[in-house]
Design a protein around this motif. Structure first.
Motif, PDB file in Angstrom:
ATOM      1  N   ALA A 194      -8.390   3.007  10.622  1.00 51.27           N
ATOM      2  CA  ALA A 194      -7.507   3.398   9.564  1.00 51.27           C
ATOM      3  C   ALA A 194      -8.294   3.446   8.154  1.00 51.27           C
ATOM      4  N   LEU A 195      -9.175   2.713   7.784  1.00 54.12           N
ATOM      5  CA  LEU A 195     -10.008   2.662   6.557  1.00 54.12           C
ATOM      6  C   LEU A 195     -10.741   3.973   6.577  1.00 54.12           C
ATOM      7  N   ILE A 196     -11.239   4.348   7.580  1.00 52.38           N
ATOM      8  CA  ILE A 196     -12.145   5.717   7.715  1.00 52.38           C
ATOM      9  C   ILE A 196     -11.234   6.783   7.425  1.00 52.38           C
ATOM     10  N   ALA A 197      -9.793   6.733   8.029  1.00 56.30           N
ATOM     11  CA  ALA A 197      -8.785   7.768   7.558  1.00 56.30           C
ATOM     12  C   ALA A 197      -8.556   7.750   6.328  1.00 56.30           C
ATOM     13  N   LEU A 198      -8.286   6.636   5.709  1.00 57.86           N
ATOM     14  CA  LEU A 198      -8.230   6.586   4.242  1.00 57.86           C
ATOM     15  C   LEU A 198      -9.203   7.043   3.387  1.00 57.86           C
ATOM     16  N   ALA A 199     -10.371   6.910   3.756  1.00 54.52           N
ATOM     17  CA  ALA A 199     -11.407   7.471   3.012  1.00 54.52           C
ATOM     18  C   ALA A 199     -11.745   9.302   3.318  1.00 54.52           C
ATOM     19  N   VAL A 200     -11.105   9.582   4.506  1.00 49.51           N
ATOM     20  CA  VAL A 200     -10.888  10.981   4.717  1.00 49.51           C
ATOM     21  C   VAL A 200      -9.769  11.725   3.780  1.00 49.51           C
ATOM     22  N   THR A 201      -8.762  10.994   3.562  1.00 49.43           N
ATOM     23  CA  THR A 201      -7.583  11.514   2.706  1.00 49.43           C
ATOM     24  C   THR A 201      -8.225  11.400   1.215  1.00 49.43           C
ATOM     25  N   ALA A 202      -9.090  10.488   0.805  1.00 48.82           N
ATOM     26  CA  ALA A 202      -9.209  10.482  -0.498  1.00 48.82           C
ATOM     27  C   ALA A 202     -10.305  11.800  -0.718  1.00 48.82           C
TER      28      ALA A 202
END
Length: 432
Positions: A194-202
């Motif tokens: 989920a943290l990686i997905a958050l980074a992708v979103t940013a």
């Protein structure tokens, strides 16, 4: 060879089929085990051949074409080169305050800070910077604090740096680290994903959505394309590439499309210009051709994305668990049970979203309250009407996500064991 292959396939199916059919019966034999000891294994639903076939149809007919179109649109609209406005470009630096003294002139208005530059072209040097005196700025500037500085190119060293704001990098990094540790500690590998997905979103927001809008692309189209790609990556990365995630993503994109239509319609219907948005006038001054109405709707879409993700994943997971516990459940039974679960979820989520938008408009509402302005007048002003449209349109998208996702999930998993019996009844007569 063919008969042995068929036999192996049937033998492979028997344990899964028996486990699925026996799950509901297990609840009735709980003499030695409490209900709390029973864990529903939803992986049997994902691995079910009937479910896989139905989901493949949805993916091939709807999901894959939409995602392919979003990726192609992203490639076409990807901004090439820098899109910053030349008149607004400035260099920046950071520095630590080592000493403070009153300014030679206007002693009651400012202080002269000696700042040791910690980043930038003059790193390591001490420079003089005029800063607001205590009481002239929202925050007091003290020795030891870190400041953000602007650089005036070509000026002599003693006049080169200007105070911009406090440097909050370290506190924000600490907060982000605490957040990351908490997520991973609770959710482990899924939290890490989920943290990686958050980074992708940013990265998508900063490298595609914002630059593409500044580059002249339609803000609404950019938000829809970027939002679809963000949701696809986030869902599949966090929950895995499987039937359940595919159904959740389908429901998310369907609700996202409805949110776009409602946002566009009510922005027109309520005669919103978008100028009342915070920073909109500044954006228009720097980029005169930007579509502020489209930017307003794009903000509604992006604001609703995270909550849509939460709702659709929850609804898909609920229907999957219902089907795992009762493989003979019909489509109507699954939809009814899923909607009962979704009602409570939506009630709390919608309230959260509306309160979030109301919180953003709180200073405006307080200003009107102080002035004693009538309620109908307050609601009709663009500043307040815009927040109402944002909150209610986003909430309508979330409400729509529940029946849409629930119906898609129920179509995928309904009557699993009955379909197996009707297509291969000879399996019921084979020895265990």
């Amino acid at each position: 060879m063919a008969s042995r292959s068929v036999g192996r396939r049937r033998a492979d199916r028997r344990p899964n089929r028996r486990r699925k059919i026996d799950i509901p019966q297990g609840h009735g034999h709980g003499h030695g085990h409490g209900h709390g000891d029973h864990v529903v294994d939803t992986s049997v639903v994902d691995s079910d051949a009937i479910v896989a076939r139905r989901v493949r149809i949805v993916v091939a007919a709807v999901l894959a074409p939409l995602l392919a179109a979003a990726v192609i649109a992203m490639i076409v609209m990807w901004p090439g080169g820098g899109v910053k406005v030349a008149s607004y470009q400035t260099d920046s630096a950071r520095g630590e305050v080592t000493a403070l003294k009153p300014c030679a002139q206007q002693k009651d208005q400012c202080d002269e800070a000696t700042v040791k530059v910690t980043s930038g072209p003059d790193q390591g040097k001490s420079v003089a910077v005029q800063v607001p005196k205590a009481g002239q700025a929202p925050l007091k500037i003290e020795v030891g604090q870190s400041l953000m500085l602007g650089i005036q190119k070509g000026a002599p060293l003693e006049q080169r740096y200007q105070y911009v704001d406090h440097d909050r990098t370290m506190p924000l990094l600490l907060l982000a680290a605490i957040f990351a540790v908490a997520v991973v500690a609770l959710s482990r590998w899924r939290g890490f994903a989920a943290l990686i997905a958050l980074a992708v979103t940013a990265v998508t927001l900063t490298q595609f959505i914002l630059p593409a809008i500044l580059n002249g692309s339609n803000p609404l189209v950019v938000a829809v394309v970027g939002g679809a790609v963000i949701m696809a990556i986030a869902l599949f990365l966090t929950h895995g590439i499987n039937a359940e995630s595919s159904i959740a993503l389908s429901g998310t994109i369907a609700a996202l499309g409805l949110t776009v239509l409602l946002g566009w319609f009510f922005t027109k219907f309520c005669q919103l210009s978008g100028l009342a948005s915070e920073g909109a006038s500044g954006v228009q001054a720097l980029v005169p051709g930007v579509d502020l109405k489209g930017l307003l709707v794009a903000g509604i879409v992006i604001g609703a994305l995270g909550v849509l993700d939460d709702v659709t994943v929850t609804q898909a997971a609920a229907v999957w668990e219902l089907s795992a516990a009762n493989p003979t459940a019909t489509r109507r039974e699954l939809v009814g049970a899923g909607l009962r679960i979704g009602r409570a979820h939506v009630a709390s989520v919608v309230n959260t979203l509306v309160l979030a938008y109301a919180g953003a408009a709180l200073p405006i509402l307080m200003t009107f309250a102080i002035q004693g302005v009538p309620g109908r007048y307050v609601i009709s002003t663009e500043m307040v009407a815009m927040e109402i449209v944002r909150g209610l349109v986003g909430s309508l998208g979330i409400i729509a996500a529940v029946p849409l996702t629930t119906a898609l999930a129920a179509m995928a998993v309904a009557d699993r064991s009955r379909d197996l019996i009707s297509t291969e009844p000879e399996l019921l007569h084979e020895p265990a």
